[in-house]
Motif scaffolding. Structure first.
Motif, short mmCIF file in Angstrom:
data_model
loop_
_atom_site.label_atom_id
_atom_site.label_comp_id
_atom_site.label_asym_id
_atom_site.label_seq_id
_atom_site.Cartn_x
_atom_site.Cartn_y
_atom_site.Cartn_z
N ALA A 73 0.83 -1.20 0.00
CA ALA A 73 0.00 0.00 0.00
C ALA A 73 0.87 1.26 0.00
O ALA A 73 0.54 2.24 -0.68
N ALA A 74 1.96 1.23 0.75
CA ALA A 74 2.85 2.39 0.80
C ALA A 74 3.44 2.70 -0.57
O ALA A 74 3.55 3.87 -0.97
N LYS B 156 0.76 4.34 -2.63
CA LYS B 156 0.55 5.72 -2.18
C LYS B 156 1.65 6.65 -2.70
O LYS B 156 1.38 7.80 -3.06
N LEU C 81 1.06 7.61 -6.18
CA LEU C 81 -0.06 8.54 -6.35
C LEU C 81 0.31 9.98 -5.98
O LEU C 81 -0.53 10.87 -6.08
N HIS D 147 -4.98 16.77 -6.56
CA HIS D 147 -5.39 17.01 -5.18
C HIS D 147 -6.38 18.17 -5.16
O HIS D 147 -6.32 19.09 -5.95
N ARG E 152 1.97 14.87 1.26
CA ARG E 152 1.68 13.49 0.86
C ARG E 152 2.35 12.49 1.81
O ARG E 152 1.73 11.51 2.23
N VAL F 162 0.92 9.40 4.39
CA VAL F 162 1.43 8.03 4.33
C VAL F 162 1.94 7.58 5.71
O VAL F 162 1.63 6.47 6.17
N ASP G 124 -0.73 6.99 8.34
CA ASP G 124 -1.48 5.75 8.11
C ASP G 124 -0.92 4.57 8.89
O ASP G 124 -1.55 3.50 8.93
N TRP H 146 -5.94 -1.63 2.06
CA TRP H 146 -6.03 -1.37 0.63
C TRP H 146 -7.38 -0.78 0.22
O TRP H 146 -7.69 -0.75 -0.98
N LEU I 97 -7.73 5.29 -0.47
CA LEU I 97 -6.70 5.73 -1.42
C LEU I 97 -7.19 6.94 -2.23
O LEU I 97 -6.44 7.88 -2.47
N ASP J 117 -7.80 10.03 0.64
CA ASP J 117 -6.63 10.50 1.38
C ASP J 117 -5.42 10.78 0.49
O ASP J 117 -4.74 11.80 0.66
N HIS J 118 -5.15 9.90 -0.44
CA HIS J 118 -3.89 9.97 -1.16
C HIS J 118 -4.01 10.56 -2.56
O HIS J 118 -3.01 10.69 -3.27
#
Length: 515
Positions: free
Chosen positions: A18-19, A22, A25, A30, A105, A109, A112, A142, A147, A150-151
């Motif tokens: 997931a990191a 992120k 992304l 945004h 960003r 991360v 989280d 996930w 995602l 937030d990201h």
């Protein structure tokens, strides 16, 4: 006795994957929320605490509770070292250099990690096999909605939901005091989580404050003292500076309209459409209908009469409606406060808040979709419901990312999530043939004779969802061009609201029928 293996890797490696996603992304779109949080970094860094909730340097005024303001203050210490302009209250307005993008960003991360740890604790404390731990962790970490919001769109929901899940994990372990304490902390980070406060109050009063008059009263005092201490730490400094009124006015701006600018898919969508239909019908019949004086979606004070036929909905009406909707859950928690039901009850409370609340944001669906992942493996019916609800919730967030370059990303995220659930739930609920083998391995026997099947209703609804997307994304621009730009968004809101209403009915049925 030897302890069972923890299989911690099945939680941490999904977090690493997931990191990586992120980080990929980071260059994505945004929203204005990015500047909101950037401004809060500058505000808390540049001004004394006594001016945080009264400053009007930017239109993006601070409207979260004090603990989140302290969190921004903490982040601003590092932001000022990365790039001093980030925390410059006046020079930094609408600042969007590469340094601020990377810093903010990365801050999401890293925050989280709270969500990752909560997933670890929740799956560790349950009698899950490795596959089950992996599936629950993946559904939480996930989650495509997280995602997207937030990201890409930019917020800190994963961090806040991680605090909520931590609270639930302690309650499931029977550690009520720390569970209640953490929930109080969460309320001082974001007050919108207070929708579940009645559930917490009834459950803790009946489950923790028991054991006779003296013992029960002592525990009540202990729990109350812990909660008061949290709120004193959060609001005490502002009370000292005489700023409590400013804080509360910023946190509860009831002058905003019933609905957000993009209608969240909840009950009030149907109420608004009924009012519009009745207004049109009565006008055609020759009745004189007074036009609304303000918008359903306004953000300014003055939204006093947005309906032409039906009675105006006020914040008090929505509050009473939400409380009435939650009441069956409160009765269950009062009669039989079971730790194993707390995640279901909390999720249901947030569903009620989403469906019937005032000025609800579409992003609030994360408040119940993420906790419901914890119940998705209890039965094949729970898995089918979660499969349906999480897809509806994620799709309802699509309008947040309206630029063309983000379209493939959000579609792929949703499809991958659907495939993960389809294979994961099918492996967990293969049908009656695997029941005996699973029982021997110590699995949950509830509804093991049922295989995971989407069912005709779910398939029909999802086909309709695809039709709504094809219309809005491809056919509407061809047929109408730039005309009726609101129609695709309205169709998404109405269609997803039908799915949300179905989920609410299903959840309340499960709560009422469960002993």
């Amino acid at each position: 006795m030897t302890k069972p293996p923890t299989n911690s890797g099945v939680v941490w490696w999904p977090a690493l994957v997931a990191a990586v996603v992120k980080l990929l992304l980071i260059p994505a779109y945004h929203s204005t929320d990015f500047e909101v949080h950037r401004h809060w970094l500058a505000l808390t860094h540049s001004l004394p605490l006594s001016r945080w909730y009264s400053d009007t340097t930017s239109q993006w005024t601070l409207d979260y509770p004090p603990f989140f303001a302290y969190f921004e203050k903490f982040l601003s210490i590092f932001a000022a070292r990365v790039d001093p302009t980030i925390t410059d209250l006046h020079r930094g307005l609408n600042y969007a250099s590469s340094s601020v993008i990377l810093f903010q960003r990365f801050s999401v991360v890293l925050s989280d990690l709270v969500l990752v740890y909560s997933a670890y604790r929740l799956t560790r404390s349950r009698n899950f096999r490795a596959l089950e731990r992996l599936l629950i962790s993946a559904l939480v970490i996930w989650a495509p909605g997280l995602l997207i919001v937030d990201h890409m769109h930019f917020q800190y929901n994963g961090f806040l939901l991680g605090i909520l899940l931590l609270s639930i994990s302690f309650l499931e372990e029977g550690r009520d005091l720390i569970g209640g304490f953490i929930f109080a902390v969460l309320l001082c980070f974001k007050h919108l989580f207070a929708v579940a406060a009645p559930v917490y109050f009834v459950y803790l009063f009946r489950h923790y404050c028991r054991g006779g008059l003296v013992k029960g009263f002592g525990r009540l005092v202990l729990m109350g003292s812990a909660v008061v201490a949290v709120f004193a730490a959060a609001y005490g400094p502002f009370w000292y500076y005489g700023q409590i009124q400013e804080v509360l006015q910023r946190m509860f701006p009831f002058g905003r309209g019933l609905c957000h600018a993009y209608w969240a898919p909840n009950f009030w969508v149907f109420y608004i459409m009924l009012d519009k239909a009745l207004g049109f019908l009565f006008t055609r019949l020759g009745f004189s209908i007074k036009a609304p004086t303000a918008s359903f979606t306004g953000g300014l004070v003055g939204d006093s009469s947005p309906f032409s036929v039906l009675p105006t909905i006020t914040p008090l009406i929505t509050f009473i409606t939400v409380l009435l909707a939650i009441s069956p859950c409160l009765v269950k928690a009062w009669r039989n406060p079971q730790p194993g039901m707390i995640s279901r009850w909390v999720s249901y409370a947030y569903t009620c808040g989403f469906l019937f609340g005032w000025h609800v944001h579409e992003k609030a669906s994360l408040h119940f979709v993420i906790p419901l992942a914890l119940t998705s493996l209890k039965s094949a019916e729970d898995a089918k419901h979660y499969f349906f609800l999480s897809i509806v919730s994620c799709y309802s967030l699509f309008p947040l990312l309206f630029e063309a370059q983000e379209y493939p990303i959000k579609v792929v995220l949703l499809l991958l999530h659907a495939v993960l659930m389809l294979y994961g739930f099918s492996a967990r609920f293969p049908g009656a043939s695997a029941t005996r083998d699973h029982a021997v391995k110590g699995g949950d026997n509830e509804s093991e004779t049922n295989a995971f099947r989407i069912g005709w209703f779910g398939k029909s609804y999802l086909v309709g969802l695809v039709a709504v997307e094809v219309w809005g994304q491809f056919l509407h621009p061809i047929i109408f061009g730039d005309a009726l730009p609101f129609l695709p968004l309205m169709m998404i809101s109405i269609y997803c609201a039908l799915g949300m209403l179905y989920s609410w009915i299903w959840q309340i049925t499960q709560i009422v029928l469960t002993n």
